[in-house]
Motif scaffolding. Structure first.
Motif, mmCIF file in Angstrom:
data_model
loop_
_atom_site.group_PDB
_atom_site.id
_atom_site.type_symbol
_atom_site.label_atom_id
_atom_site.label_comp_id
_atom_site.label_asym_id
_atom_site.label_seq_id
_atom_site.Cartn_x
_atom_site.Cartn_y
_atom_site.Cartn_z
ATOM 1 N N UNK A 5 0.827 -1.206 0.000
ATOM 2 C CA UNK A 5 0.000 0.000 0.000
ATOM 3 C C UNK A 5 0.861 1.254 0.000
ATOM 4 N N UNK A 6 0.425 2.258 -0.771
ATOM 5 C CA UNK A 6 1.166 3.506 -0.864
ATOM 6 C C UNK A 6 0.988 4.379 0.390
ATOM 7 N N UNK A 7 -0.052 4.127 1.170
ATOM 8 C CA UNK A 7 -0.387 5.028 2.274
ATOM 9 C C UNK A 7 -0.238 4.366 3.648
ATOM 10 N N UNK A 8 0.353 3.173 3.693
ATOM 11 C CA UNK A 8 0.439 2.447 4.960
ATOM 12 C C UNK A 8 1.882 2.374 5.426
ATOM 13 N N UNK A 9 2.107 2.638 6.716
ATOM 14 C CA UNK A 9 3.432 2.544 7.326
ATOM 15 C C UNK A 9 3.642 1.099 7.780
ATOM 16 N N UNK A 10 4.216 0.282 6.906
ATOM 17 C CA UNK A 10 4.255 -1.164 7.116
ATOM 18 C C UNK A 10 5.446 -1.591 7.984
ATOM 19 N N UNK A 11 5.421 -1.213 9.232
ATOM 20 C CA UNK A 11 6.404 -1.729 10.187
ATOM 21 C C UNK A 11 5.870 -3.034 10.772
ATOM 22 N N UNK A 12 6.760 -3.832 11.368
ATOM 23 C CA UNK A 12 6.340 -5.089 11.981
ATOM 24 C C UNK A 12 5.335 -4.816 13.095
ATOM 25 N N UNK A 13 5.553 -3.766 13.864
ATOM 26 C CA UNK A 13 4.643 -3.406 14.955
ATOM 27 C C UNK A 13 3.248 -3.090 14.433
ATOM 28 N N UNK A 14 3.169 -2.237 13.398
ATOM 29 C CA UNK A 14 1.868 -1.864 12.837
ATOM 30 C C UNK A 14 1.162 -3.048 12.196
ATOM 31 N N UNK A 15 1.921 -3.886 11.494
ATOM 32 C CA UNK A 15 1.328 -5.055 10.843
ATOM 33 C C UNK A 15 0.744 -6.016 11.873
ATOM 34 N N UNK A 16 1.455 -6.220 12.986
ATOM 35 C CA UNK A 16 0.953 -7.103 14.047
ATOM 36 C C UNK A 16 -0.346 -6.557 14.626
ATOM 37 N N UNK A 17 -0.378 -5.259 14.892
ATOM 38 C CA UNK A 17 -1.577 -4.638 15.476
ATOM 39 C C UNK A 17 -2.765 -4.722 14.513
ATOM 40 N N UNK A 18 -2.548 -4.366 13.246
ATOM 41 C CA UNK A 18 -3.654 -4.269 12.304
ATOM 42 C C UNK A 18 -4.114 -5.625 11.775
ATOM 43 N N UNK A 19 -3.243 -6.622 11.842
ATOM 44 C CA UNK A 19 -3.633 -7.987 11.436
ATOM 45 C C UNK A 19 -4.067 -8.829 12.633
ATOM 46 N N UNK A 20 -4.011 -8.214 13.821
ATOM 47 C CA UNK A 20 -4.476 -8.860 15.056
ATOM 48 C C UNK A 20 -3.742 -10.180 15.325
ATOM 49 N N UNK A 21 -2.417 -10.126 15.215
ATOM 50 C CA UNK A 21 -1.598 -11.299 15.518
ATOM 51 C C UNK A 21 -0.494 -10.888 16.494
ATOM 52 N N UNK A 22 0.036 -11.830 17.283
ATOM 53 C CA UNK A 22 1.096 -11.497 18.252
ATOM 54 C C UNK A 22 2.345 -10.961 17.553
#
Length: 348
Positions: free
Chosen positions: A19-36
């Motif tokens: 995505x062009x507008x998403x800050x794809x850090x590991x922290x953000x991905x974990x939060x937004x994908x609802x995984x540890x």
């Protein structure tokens, strides 16, 4: 965890990174994908290890070149993927212990080789079309991740890095020293003064022209050894119209055409990529921000290559001038819209 859920999760993660507008850090991905968070680190490590995704994965923070103007030479810094390739055990541990949790990751799908598996996200329209053909849900999910596809010759991370090095040398009037593989396979050592970078539209090769009168294909560079400060570079006389050439296309019998485009300022990743692409156009082009938009204006020779560049950004860029090009794009859009309207009977 069942296979269908795994493919759903991977599809979501890849879509977010792309995505062009998403800050794809590991922290953000974990939060937004609802995984540890520890599990997300393992997923990211899997993407880094995978030969397909590794080829187009990079970090937005990477600095490929570190320059010290007080030294005679410039040191070249590796990208994260290159560092991982050199020492996979160490960098795997750093990923898993959280060192890179806040690093932003991105995909550059245009660098994929034509013999590699290409990541192919499916739209709802495409999903419905494939469903109508009787494909199973699982095969669709797999298809959303990997599919064989013919592409142009890839622009590798190494070639991109070499472009930046050559531009540094060119802007300062310095020479570059490099090992080069000739068409017969022989390796030669070259030192020359770069004066121009061009891209061939038919095969996507990038060429460097030198003041010494020779041309070199960047994918044949085996290694750039250093940038050399020189006090008296050779004289180079350029065709006055050559500065207007977009890419490798040039015909000195043509006159430059004025072009103007608009890009939304809030799409930060797009703006960064556009700026990177347009750094070759500093002599004739100008990119400025005005409110919520960026505007780029230039005078170019090579409208077909300019159109090809525009297609790489899709709807992120709006053409304002010339009117003929704008009309052509609108007409093509109407044809595509008609195809969409005919697809209403497809199941989603």
């Amino acid at each position: 965890m069942n296979n269908i859920y795994k493919f759903d999760l991977l599809s979501n993660i890849i879509s977010l990174i792309n995505s062009e507008e998403y800050d794809a850090s590991i922290t953000n991905l974990a939060n937004d994908c609802n995984i540890p968070l520890p599990y997300m680190r393992k997923v990211m490590l899997s993407l880094i290890k995978n030969q397909t995704t590794q080829y187009c994965l990079y970090t937005s923070d990477e600095l490929f070149i570190s320059a010290d103007n007080d030294d005679d030479d410039f040191d070249l810094e590796q990208s994260f993927i290159e560092k991982y390739t050199d020492d996979p055990k160490r960098y795997a541990e750093l990923i898993l212990n959280g060192t890179y949790d806040d690093m932003t990751w991105e995909f550059n799908l245009r660098v994929l080789d034509n013999i590699c598996d290409v990541i192919l996200p499916l739209t709802h329209l495409e999903y419905g079309a494939i469903t109508a053909l009787g494909e199973s849900i699982l095969s669709i999910k797999r298809g959303a991740l990997l599919e064989k596809k013919e592409t142009v010759n890839p622009i590798s991370l190494e070639v991109q890095k070499n472009c930046d090095t050559i531009l540094t040398a060119k802007s300062n009037g310095y020479a570059v020293s490099f090992s080069y593989q000739k068409s017969n396979g022989e390796i030669e050592q070259v030192t020359c003064h770069p004066v121009e970078l061009t891209t061939n539209i038919s095969d996507n090769w990038i060429y460097m022209s030198s003041a010494e009168g020779k041309s070199y294909r960047l994918d044949r560079f085996k290694q750039i050894h250093r940038i050399i400060k020189t006090t008296s570079p050779p004289e180079y006389t350029e065709n006055p119209k050559k500065k207007y050439a977009w890419g490798s296309y040039f015909n000195d019998e043509l006159e430059p055409i004025h072009v103007k485009i608009r890009i939304a300022a809030e799409t930060k990743n797009i703006i960064r990529k556009v700026k990177n692409d347009l750094k070759y156009r500093s002599r004739t082009g100008k990119l400025i921000q005005d409110g919520e938009y960026y505007f780029f204006e230039d005078d170019i020779i090579g409208l077909p290559e300019f159109q090809r560049w525009l297609r790489g950004y899709g709807s992120s860029i709006i053409v304002l001038e010339p009117q003929e090009l704008r009309d052509e794009i609108v007409q093509n859009a109407k044809i595509i819209l008609d195809l969409y309207n005919k697809s209403k009977s497809w199941s989603i």
